[in-house]
Scaffold this motif. Sequence first.
Motif, PDB file in Angstrom:
ATOM      1  N   THR A 192      12.693   2.212   9.935  1.00  0.00           N
ATOM      2  CA  THR A 192      11.808   1.923  10.886  1.00  0.00           C
ATOM      3  C   THR A 192      10.703   2.807  11.372  1.00  0.00           C
ATOM      4  OG1 THR A 192      13.363   0.440  12.103  1.00  0.00           O
ATOM      5  CG2 THR A 192      11.391   0.893  13.252  1.00  0.00           C
ATOM      6  N   GLY A 193      11.058   4.001  11.424  1.00  0.00           N
ATOM      7  CA  GLY A 193       9.988   5.161  11.779  1.00  0.00           C
ATOM      8  C   GLY A 193       9.239   5.341  10.488  1.00  0.00           C
ATOM      9  N   GLN A 194       9.669   5.194   9.221  1.00  0.00           N
ATOM     10  CA  GLN A 194       8.774   5.118   8.057  1.00  0.00           C
ATOM     11  C   GLN A 194       7.983   4.261   8.028  1.00  0.00           C
ATOM     12  OE1 GLN A 194      11.907   5.321   4.752  1.00  0.00           O
ATOM     13  NE2 GLN A 194      10.379   7.010   3.885  1.00  0.00           N
ATOM     14  N   VAL A 195       8.533   2.997   8.386  1.00  0.00           N
ATOM     15  CA  VAL A 195       7.391   1.720   8.286  1.00  0.00           C
ATOM     16  C   VAL A 195       6.454   1.956   9.347  1.00  0.00           C
ATOM     17  CG1 VAL A 195       7.351  -0.670   8.711  1.00  0.00           C
ATOM     18  CG2 VAL A 195       9.016   0.256   7.333  1.00  0.00           C
ATOM     19  N   GLN A 196       6.647   2.605  10.532  1.00  0.00           N
ATOM     20  CA  GLN A 196       5.881   2.647  11.453  1.00  0.00           C
ATOM     21  C   GLN A 196       4.424   3.514  11.113  1.00  0.00           C
ATOM     22  OE1 GLN A 196       6.044  -0.155  13.213  1.00  0.00           O
ATOM     23  NE2 GLN A 196       6.638   0.461  15.351  1.00  0.00           N
ATOM     24  N   LEU A 197       4.928   4.764  10.712  1.00  0.00           N
ATOM     25  CA  LEU A 197       4.238   5.802   9.917  1.00  0.00           C
ATOM     26  C   LEU A 197       3.193   5.046   8.874  1.00  0.00           C
ATOM     27  CD1 LEU A 197       6.237   8.945  10.000  1.00  0.00           C
ATOM     28  CD2 LEU A 197       4.341   8.611  11.516  1.00  0.00           C
ATOM     29  N   LEU A 198       4.038   4.288   8.089  1.00  0.00           N
ATOM     30  CA  LEU A 198       2.858   3.949   6.855  1.00  0.00           C
ATOM     31  C   LEU A 198       1.983   2.964   7.348  1.00  0.00           C
ATOM     32  CD1 LEU A 198       5.877   3.561   4.089  1.00  0.00           C
ATOM     33  CD2 LEU A 198       3.889   4.952   3.987  1.00  0.00           C
TER      34      LEU A 198
ATOM     35  N   ARG B 241       0.629  -1.365  -0.096  1.00  0.00           N
ATOM     36  CA  ARG B 241       0.027  -0.108  -0.104  1.00  0.00           C
ATOM     37  C   ARG B 241       0.927   1.220  -0.078  1.00  0.00           C
ATOM     38  NH1 ARG B 241      -5.792   0.017   1.184  1.00  0.00           N
ATOM     39  NH2 ARG B 241      -5.194   2.166   1.036  1.00  0.00           N
ATOM     40  N   ARG B 242       0.584   2.329  -0.756  1.00  0.00           N
ATOM     41  CA  ARG B 242       1.223   3.800  -0.942  1.00  0.00           C
ATOM     42  C   ARG B 242       0.413   4.568  -0.241  1.00  0.00           C
ATOM     43  NH1 ARG B 242       5.395   2.881  -4.051  1.00  0.00           N
ATOM     44  NH2 ARG B 242       5.018   1.312  -5.868  1.00  0.00           N
ATOM     45  N   PRO B 243       0.940   5.399   0.738  1.00  0.00           N
ATOM     46  CA  PRO B 243       0.415   6.472   1.605  1.00  0.00           C
ATOM     47  C   PRO B 243      -0.658   7.582   0.366  1.00  0.00           C
ATOM     48  CG  PRO B 243       2.762   6.745   1.596  1.00  0.00           C
ATOM     49  CD  PRO B 243       2.430   5.502   1.069  1.00  0.00           C
ATOM     50  N   ALA B 244       0.278   7.674  -0.962  1.00  0.00           N
ATOM     51  CA  ALA B 244      -0.068   8.620  -1.826  1.00  0.00           C
ATOM     52  C   ALA B 244       0.599   8.105  -3.172  1.00  0.00           C
ATOM     53  CB  ALA B 244       0.248  10.135  -1.531  1.00  0.00           C
ATOM     54  N   LYS B 245      -0.031   8.532  -4.215  1.00  0.00           N
ATOM     55  CA  LYS B 245       0.563   8.293  -5.551  1.00  0.00           C
ATOM     56  C   LYS B 245       2.255   8.763  -5.703  1.00  0.00           C
ATOM     57  CE  LYS B 245      -0.005   9.117 -10.467  1.00  0.00           C
ATOM     58  NZ  LYS B 245      -0.583   8.262 -11.423  1.00  0.00           N
TER      59      LYS B 245
ATOM     60  N   HIS C 245       7.353  -2.529   1.055  1.00  0.00           N
ATOM     61  CA  HIS C 245       8.034  -3.661   0.660  1.00  0.00           C
ATOM     62  C   HIS C 245       9.149  -2.975  -0.155  1.00  0.00           C
ATOM     63  CE1 HIS C 245       7.542  -7.869  -1.613  1.00  0.00           C
ATOM     64  NE2 HIS C 245       8.679  -7.395  -1.567  1.00  0.00           N
ATOM     65  N   GLU C 246       8.877  -1.942  -0.733  1.00  0.00           N
ATOM     66  CA  GLU C 246      10.138  -1.185  -1.487  1.00  0.00           C
ATOM     67  C   GLU C 246      11.003  -0.839  -0.104  1.00  0.00           C
ATOM     68  OE1 GLU C 246       7.924   0.925  -5.392  1.00  0.00           O
ATOM     69  OE2 GLU C 246       7.616   1.808  -3.340  1.00  0.00           O
ATOM     70  N   ILE C 247      10.685  -0.369   0.852  1.00  0.00           N
ATOM     71  CA  ILE C 247      11.523   0.218   1.970  1.00  0.00           C
ATOM     72  C   ILE C 247      12.463  -0.881   2.456  1.00  0.00           C
ATOM     73  CG2 ILE C 247      11.567   1.139   4.290  1.00  0.00           C
ATOM     74  CD1 ILE C 247       9.407   2.706   3.461  1.00  0.00           C
ATOM     75  N   PHE C 248      11.581  -2.209   2.481  1.00  0.00           N
ATOM     76  CA  PHE C 248      12.502  -3.443   2.794  1.00  0.00           C
ATOM     77  C   PHE C 248      13.739  -3.777   1.902  1.00  0.00           C
ATOM     78  CE2 PHE C 248      11.475  -6.099   6.472  1.00  0.00           C
ATOM     79  CZ  PHE C 248      11.222  -5.297   7.410  1.00  0.00           C
ATOM     80  N   LEU C 249      13.351  -3.535   0.515  1.00  0.00           N
ATOM     81  CA  LEU C 249      14.385  -4.083  -0.534  1.00  0.00           C
ATOM     82  C   LEU C 249      15.162  -3.112  -0.608  1.00  0.00           C
ATOM     83  CD1 LEU C 249      11.855  -5.241  -3.382  1.00  0.00           C
ATOM     84  CD2 LEU C 249      13.051  -6.634  -1.793  1.00  0.00           C
ATOM     85  N   HIS C 250      15.023  -1.864  -0.306  1.00  0.00           N
ATOM     86  CA  HIS C 250      15.958  -0.584  -0.229  1.00  0.00           C
ATOM     87  C   HIS C 250      17.105  -0.908   1.070  1.00  0.00           C
ATOM     88  CE1 HIS C 250      17.612   3.577  -0.011  1.00  0.00           C
ATOM     89  NE2 HIS C 250      17.214   3.273   1.489  1.00  0.00           N
ATOM     90  N   ALA C 251      16.429  -1.303   2.268  1.00  0.00           N
ATOM     91  CA  ALA C 251      17.367  -1.755   3.165  1.00  0.00           C
ATOM     92  C   ALA C 251      18.242  -2.848   2.939  1.00  0.00           C
ATOM     93  CB  ALA C 251      16.389  -1.852   4.515  1.00  0.00           C
TER      94      ALA C 251
END
Length: 189
Positions: free
Chosen positions: A174-180, A67-71, A77-83
């Motif tokens: 982690t902060g980004q994931v928690q917000l998402l 899920r994306r917060p906005a277009k 998932h992308e954040i995890f692959l980036h990590a």
Amino acid sequence: SWTGTRTTCTPPQRSCPSTEARGTPERMNDSLSQLAALARANFTGKAWQGAALAGAVRGLSASAALRRPAKGRRNIHEIFLHAVYWKYAVRRRLNPSDDAPFRGSPSNWPAAPTSPDERQWKRAVRLLKDEHESLMRAIEGLDEASLDQVPPGGRTWTRAQLIMGIASHDAYHTGQVQLLKKLIPARSK
């Protein structure tokens, strides 16, 4: 030394980090052990800021991870692959003789699937955990004297700075994931 003064918590108090996060007292009097404990805590342990990256997605579905917060914005998932990529990149900088290729494309922000697939999501989580363990082996294989040196082929950052950087990278994402997760409607978790 870059680490400053060592503090101890005796007896353990509520404000002290967990044993897993701070290491054992006899091992925490050297910089390498402190850096390894920081990298491990921000990924799997009880980090001082709360959640760690590996635990932030516990129980999260593939659908929610996409899920994306906005277009045009990143998803979990992308954040995890980036990590995964940055753990790989730091591991390679710490150990330039490790010539294993990166398994994602493009490198910095590998493409996530376009439709939810639980197997692919679990594979991404497993890949991140595996890459983290490879990184930890690279960190633990260093010697104390090498921490203030720029690795061969590097231009700016010392090994200690690379390790602090990847631990900070985990805390940031982690902060980004928690917000998402807060932005994902309850029906898709």
